[in-house]
Design a protein around this motif. Structure first.
Motif, PDB file in Angstrom:
ATOM      1  N   ALA A  57      29.749 -80.681  10.420  1.00  0.00           N
ATOM      2  CA  ALA A  57      29.094 -81.953  10.126  1.00  0.00           C
ATOM      3  C   ALA A  57      28.069 -82.349  11.184  1.00  0.00           C
ATOM      4  CB  ALA A  57      30.137 -83.055   9.981  1.00  0.00           C
ATOM      5  N   HIS A  58      27.798 -81.481  12.155  1.00  0.00           N
ATOM      6  CA  HIS A  58      26.814 -81.798  13.189  1.00  0.00           C
ATOM      7  C   HIS A  58      25.409 -81.881  12.596  1.00  0.00           C
ATOM      8  CE1 HIS A  58      29.438 -80.090  16.708  1.00  0.00           C
ATOM      9  NE2 HIS A  58      30.058 -81.002  16.002  1.00  0.00           N
ATOM     10  N   PHE A  59      24.601 -82.781  13.124  1.00  0.00           N
ATOM     11  CA  PHE A  59      23.197 -82.867  12.717  1.00  0.00           C
ATOM     12  C   PHE A  59      22.418 -83.629  13.783  1.00  0.00           C
ATOM     13  CE2 PHE A  59      25.042 -86.759  11.011  1.00  0.00           C
ATOM     14  CZ  PHE A  59      24.086 -87.726  11.309  1.00  0.00           C
ATOM     15  N   TYR A  60      21.097 -83.531  13.694  1.00  0.00           N
ATOM     16  CA  TYR A  60      20.224 -84.362  14.529  1.00  0.00           C
ATOM     17  C   TYR A  60      19.267 -85.101  13.610  1.00  0.00           C
ATOM     18  CZ  TYR A  60      16.653 -80.702  13.942  1.00  0.00           C
ATOM     19  OH  TYR A  60      15.753 -79.806  13.413  1.00  0.00           O
ATOM     20  N   LEU A  61      18.764 -86.232  14.090  1.00  0.00           N
ATOM     21  CA  LEU A  61      17.953 -87.116  13.260  1.00  0.00           C
ATOM     22  C   LEU A  61      16.854 -87.738  14.110  1.00  0.00           C
ATOM     23  CD1 LEU A  61      18.073 -88.374  10.302  1.00  0.00           C
ATOM     24  CD2 LEU A  61      19.225 -90.318  11.377  1.00  0.00           C
ATOM     25  N   LEU A  62      15.660 -87.789  13.556  1.00  0.00           N
ATOM     26  CA  LEU A  62      14.539 -88.441  14.240  1.00  0.00           C
ATOM     27  C   LEU A  62      14.094 -89.668  13.474  1.00  0.00           C
ATOM     28  CD1 LEU A  62      13.793 -85.057  14.823  1.00  0.00           C
ATOM     29  CD2 LEU A  62      12.420 -86.355  16.429  1.00  0.00           C
ATOM     30  N   PRO A  63      13.556 -90.672  14.163  1.00  0.00           N
ATOM     31  CA  PRO A  63      13.116 -91.913  13.508  1.00  0.00           C
ATOM     32  C   PRO A  63      11.876 -91.670  12.655  1.00  0.00           C
ATOM     33  CG  PRO A  63      12.399 -91.891  15.780  1.00  0.00           C
ATOM     34  CD  PRO A  63      13.278 -90.681  15.607  1.00  0.00           C
ATOM     35  N   GLY A 114       7.601 -99.187   3.060  1.00  0.00           N
ATOM     36  CA  GLY A 114       7.927-100.561   2.747  1.00  0.00           C
ATOM     37  C   GLY A 114       8.914-101.198   3.702  1.00  0.00           C
ATOM     38  N   ALA A 115       9.892-101.916   3.112  1.00  0.00           N
ATOM     39  CA  ALA A 115      10.874-102.643   3.907  1.00  0.00           C
ATOM     40  C   ALA A 115      11.755-101.706   4.719  1.00  0.00           C
ATOM     41  CB  ALA A 115      11.729-103.513   2.988  1.00  0.00           C
ATOM     42  N   ASP A 116      12.040-100.520   4.172  1.00  0.00           N
ATOM     43  CA  ASP A 116      12.859 -99.560   4.920  1.00  0.00           C
ATOM     44  C   ASP A 116      12.148 -99.108   6.189  1.00  0.00           C
ATOM     45  OD1 ASP A 116      15.119 -99.485   3.286  1.00  0.00           O
ATOM     46  OD2 ASP A 116      14.224 -98.027   1.931  1.00  0.00           O
ATOM     47  N   LEU A 117      10.864 -98.859   6.095  1.00  0.00           N
ATOM     48  CA  LEU A 117      10.100 -98.449   7.271  1.00  0.00           C
ATOM     49  C   LEU A 117      10.109 -99.550   8.321  1.00  0.00           C
ATOM     50  CD1 LEU A 117       8.224 -96.502   8.745  1.00  0.00           C
ATOM     51  CD2 LEU A 117       6.310 -97.454   7.446  1.00  0.00           C
ATOM     52  N   GLU A 118       9.939-100.788   7.899  1.00  0.00           N
ATOM     53  CA  GLU A 118       9.950-101.912   8.839  1.00  0.00           C
ATOM     54  C   GLU A 118      11.323-102.058   9.491  1.00  0.00           C
ATOM     55  OE1 GLU A 118       9.048-106.737   8.832  1.00  0.00           O
ATOM     56  OE2 GLU A 118       8.579-105.494   7.071  1.00  0.00           O
ATOM     57  N   ARG A 119      12.391-101.854   8.711  1.00  0.00           N
ATOM     58  CA  ARG A 119      13.751-102.017   9.233  1.00  0.00           C
ATOM     59  C   ARG A 119      14.115-100.924  10.227  1.00  0.00           C
ATOM     60  NH1 ARG A 119      18.975-100.940   6.524  1.00  0.00           N
ATOM     61  NH2 ARG A 119      17.757-100.032   4.828  1.00  0.00           N
ATOM     62  N   LEU A 120      13.546 -99.723  10.024  1.00  0.00           N
ATOM     63  CA  LEU A 120      13.891 -98.585  10.875  1.00  0.00           C
ATOM     64  C   LEU A 120      12.876 -98.354  11.988  1.00  0.00           C
ATOM     65  CD1 LEU A 120      15.009 -96.078   8.077  1.00  0.00           C
ATOM     66  CD2 LEU A 120      16.455 -97.549   9.479  1.00  0.00           C
ATOM     67  N   TRP A 121      12.007 -99.319  12.213  1.00  0.00           N
ATOM     68  CA  TRP A 121      10.899 -99.126  13.146  1.00  0.00           C
ATOM     69  C   TRP A 121      11.372 -98.799  14.552  1.00  0.00           C
ATOM     70  CZ3 TRP A 121       6.091 -98.204  11.982  1.00  0.00           C
ATOM     71  CH2 TRP A 121       5.116 -98.281  12.971  1.00  0.00           C
ATOM     72  N   SER A 122      12.473 -99.392  14.988  1.00  0.00           N
ATOM     73  CA  SER A 122      12.965 -99.185  16.354  1.00  0.00           C
ATOM     74  C   SER A 122      14.125 -98.193  16.401  1.00  0.00           C
ATOM     75  CB  SER A 122      13.412-100.513  16.964  1.00  0.00           C
ATOM     76  OG  SER A 122      14.461-101.090  16.194  1.00  0.00           O
ATOM     77  N   PRO A 138      22.727-101.413  12.892  1.00  0.00           N
ATOM     78  CA  PRO A 138      23.354-101.768  11.608  1.00  0.00           C
ATOM     79  C   PRO A 138      22.920-100.903  10.436  1.00  0.00           C
ATOM     80  CG  PRO A 138      21.676-103.380  12.228  1.00  0.00           C
ATOM     81  CD  PRO A 138      21.869-102.497  13.411  1.00  0.00           C
ATOM     82  N   TYR A 139      21.790-100.214  10.550  1.00  0.00           N
ATOM     83  CA  TYR A 139      21.332 -99.371   9.438  1.00  0.00           C
ATOM     84  C   TYR A 139      22.086 -98.052   9.379  1.00  0.00           C
ATOM     85  CZ  TYR A 139      18.464 -98.560  13.614  1.00  0.00           C
ATOM     86  OH  TYR A 139      18.045 -98.381  14.910  1.00  0.00           O
ATOM     87  N   PHE A 140      22.758 -97.640  10.469  1.00  0.00           N
ATOM     88  CA  PHE A 140      23.553 -96.411  10.472  1.00  0.00           C
ATOM     89  C   PHE A 140      24.955 -96.677   9.932  1.00  0.00           C
ATOM     90  CE2 PHE A 140      21.008 -94.727  14.321  1.00  0.00           C
ATOM     91  CZ  PHE A 140      20.177 -93.987  13.501  1.00  0.00           C
ATOM     92  N   GLN A 141      25.523 -95.691   9.276  1.00  0.00           N
ATOM     93  CA  GLN A 141      26.918 -95.740   8.864  1.00  0.00           C
ATOM     94  C   GLN A 141      27.653 -94.608   9.564  1.00  0.00           C
ATOM     95  OE1 GLN A 141      28.617 -98.059   6.766  1.00  0.00           O
ATOM     96  NE2 GLN A 141      30.254 -96.994   7.837  1.00  0.00           N
TER      97      GLN A 141
END
Length: 402
Positions: free
Chosen positions: A266-272, A245-253, A142-145
């Motif tokens: 528009a290609h990209f890669y992303l790490l947690p 903070g809360a963002d770190l907790e929400r994105l933990w997994s 849900p955090y991704f758009q």
């Protein structure tokens, strides 16, 4: 002879090759400088005053996964990932975060072809993946758009991220535990001598029955080989965005992510979120914009010490805001590295002429996740004196510059 074998290059592939040689009960020396010290251990602070060679593993985040449109690279990764946990157990050094990997595209054009190739490789290698449409993607993450008509492939196991810095440390530690030697010096030359090879550094000279050269983007800059190869060094600009903070907790997994919609720009890669040496947590984002760079020492040093390409950094910041629109980032850092590319798209793992020197060069931007297996291939070739791997040798043959 001082050693059975010497590995020149203390990066991801070189350290892996040294461990595999040491595992075979051989006397091994791994030669290469440690990471420059000082500063925050982040971005350029620890590099400014360094006058020697650099390495791209001075970082905490690389995507690792089996899913790859190329079946060979997928196989390299699968075999490497299987060795991650045993290496962590042996050395006590953690470097692997199994948070899963998500590949996202769209059901049209080249993007559809990309997803189809991933599905085929997953079937061939018996990799469990889940296919998610746009609604399922948004429900699961849900955090991704995501963009319109998004389709995702979700590899939950044997995927996520690794710390290249800690992976190299673990490989080097294993070499030591197996009786090998770490030599914290830059090699100045590697050449054949009677019955073996000789490696010169500024401080000493070492001999062995054979050697592996795994010096990455600085191979030509260091003039270690007698002839130039067909190698292209490409410059990478990446963005590190702090989360707390809360963002770190929400994105933990959060999983690692590769996004390849039909629009290639528009290609990209992303790490947690990953903890860096300064104690803060950062999300890393990069893209496929990799302009070639001159491979002389001065140009490479300038790139590693510099601020990267501001235009690319700005685009990465915009993409980060699109994919994670509700996250607040208190700080950004721009980092730089390089990758080394061959015309074949595969590494040069080959004997240098008739000498007992084996090359391990050209990761083509994929070696991070697969370094352990590539090191095994080179170590096996050096020991056996001939190609015995279960993929065709022609893909790995040296090509010299004309």
């Amino acid at each position: 002879m001082d050693y059975d074998y010497i590995v020149v290059g203390r990066g991801l592939t070189g350290s892996a090759a040294a461990r595999h040689l040491a595992t075979a009960g051989l006397q091994v020396a791994l030669i290469g400088p440690e990471e420059p010290r000082g500063g925050r251990g982040l971005a350029q602070g620890h590099r400014t005053h360094h006058s020697g060679v650099f390495a791209s593993h001075y970082d905490e985040g690389r995507i690792t996964r089996i899913l790859d449109p190329n079946p060979y690279w997928a196989r390299f990764a699968q075999r490497s990932i299987a060795r991650y946990r045993p290496l962590e157990d042996i050395t006590g050094i953690s470097f692997y975060g199994e948070v899963g990997h998500l590949a996202v595209g769209q059901d049209e054009g080249a993007s559809r072809d990309y997803l189809s190739a991933l599905q085929q490789v997953a079937a061939d290698l018996a990799v469990e993946v889940e296919i998610l449409d746009q609604r399922a993607l948004q429900a699961r993450f849900p955090y991704f758009q995501f963009y319109e008509n998004a389709v995702g492939l979700w590899q939950r196991q044997q995927a996520g991220y690794l710390s290249p810095r800690q992976h190299v440390k673990a490989q080097a530690r294993a070499v030591e535990l197996l009786g090998g030697c770490l030599i914290n010096q830059e090699a100045l030359s590697v050449g054949p001598v009677a019955d073996g090879v000789q490696v010169e550094t500024a401080a000493d000279s070492y001999t062995a029955r054979g050697a592996i050269v795994a010096t990455g983007g600085f191979t030509h800059a260091s003039n270690l080989l007698p002839q130039r190869l067909q190698l292209t060094v490409r410059a990478h600009t990446v963005l590190l965005a702090e989360v707390d903070g809360a963002d770190l907790e929400r994105l933990w997994s959060m999983p690692s992510l590769i996004s390849k919609p039909y629009d290639a720009e528009a290609h990209f890669y992303l790490l947690p979120p990953i903890r860096y040496p300064d104690g803060h947590w950062y999300i890393k984002i990069g893209c496929s914009e990799m302009p070639p760079i001159a491979d002389d020492l001065e140009s490479l040093q300038k790139w590693f010490k510099g601020p990267g390409e501001s235009a690319i950094a700005d685009r990465l910041k915009a993409r980060l805001s699109q994919i994670l629109p509700d996250v607040q980032f208190p700080a950004y850092w721009v980092d730089t590295c390089v990758t080394t590319h061959t015309p074949t798209g595969y590494p040069y793992i080959d004997r240098l002429g008739e000498s007992p020197i084996v090359t391990l060069l050209g990761g083509n931007g994929y070696a991070g996740k697969s370094a352990d297996e590539l090191g095994w291939i080179a170590a096996n070739l050096l020991q056996q004196g001939q190609w015995t791997y279960d993929l065709e040798a022609a893909h790995f043959k040296l090509r010299y510059a004309t």
